[in-house]
Design a protein around this motif. Sequence first.
Motif, PDB file in Angstrom:
ATOM      1  N   TYR A  50      37.175  29.417  38.065  1.00  0.00           N
ATOM      2  CA  TYR A  50      37.311  28.355  36.915  1.00  0.00           C
ATOM      3  C   TYR A  50      38.551  28.317  36.891  1.00  0.00           C
ATOM      4  O   TYR A  50      39.528  27.367  36.550  1.00  0.00           O
ATOM      5  N   LEU A  54      40.720  25.099  37.490  1.00  0.00           N
ATOM      6  CA  LEU A  54      42.522  24.393  36.522  1.00  0.00           C
ATOM      7  C   LEU A  54      43.642  24.103  37.381  1.00  0.00           C
ATOM      8  O   LEU A  54      44.280  23.602  36.803  1.00  0.00           O
ATOM      9  N   ASP A  79      40.826  21.660  27.507  1.00  0.00           N
ATOM     10  CA  ASP A  79      40.209  22.749  27.105  1.00  0.00           C
ATOM     11  C   ASP A  79      39.507  22.923  25.945  1.00  0.00           C
ATOM     12  O   ASP A  79      38.637  23.341  26.030  1.00  0.00           O
ATOM     13  N   GLU A  83      35.845  23.102  24.141  1.00  0.00           N
ATOM     14  CA  GLU A  83      35.902  24.565  23.919  1.00  0.00           C
ATOM     15  C   GLU A  83      35.137  23.613  21.653  1.00  0.00           C
ATOM     16  O   GLU A  83      34.051  23.977  21.696  1.00  0.00           O
TER      17      GLU A  83
END
Length: 100
Positions: A50, A54, A79, A83
């Motif tokens: 992850y 990024l 992000d 979410e």
Amino acid sequence: MLDDDDYPAYTMGRAAEIVGTSQEFLRRLDEAKLFTPFRSAGGHRRYSRYQLRLAVRAREMVDAGTALEAACRIIILEDQLEEALEENRRIQREQSAESA
């Protein structure tokens, strides 16, 4: 572990190689608060898949002329928005299930 995107599987050297950047660039992402790499027992930085995704996004934006700090802030906001949207979808599904 192999399926866990958050598992800190990559050393700084390997992470820089995968991302196609320098180790210094990865340190700067940490300083800009894009992410905080995990630390091994010996204090060495370790990166997850992850975090590498990024870092790739940040590198692409910087390569296109965006300032590093601005790129990091944009990625963080993107992000956070994703979410929030996912949470909203989850709540809507739960409310639909309760109504049925």
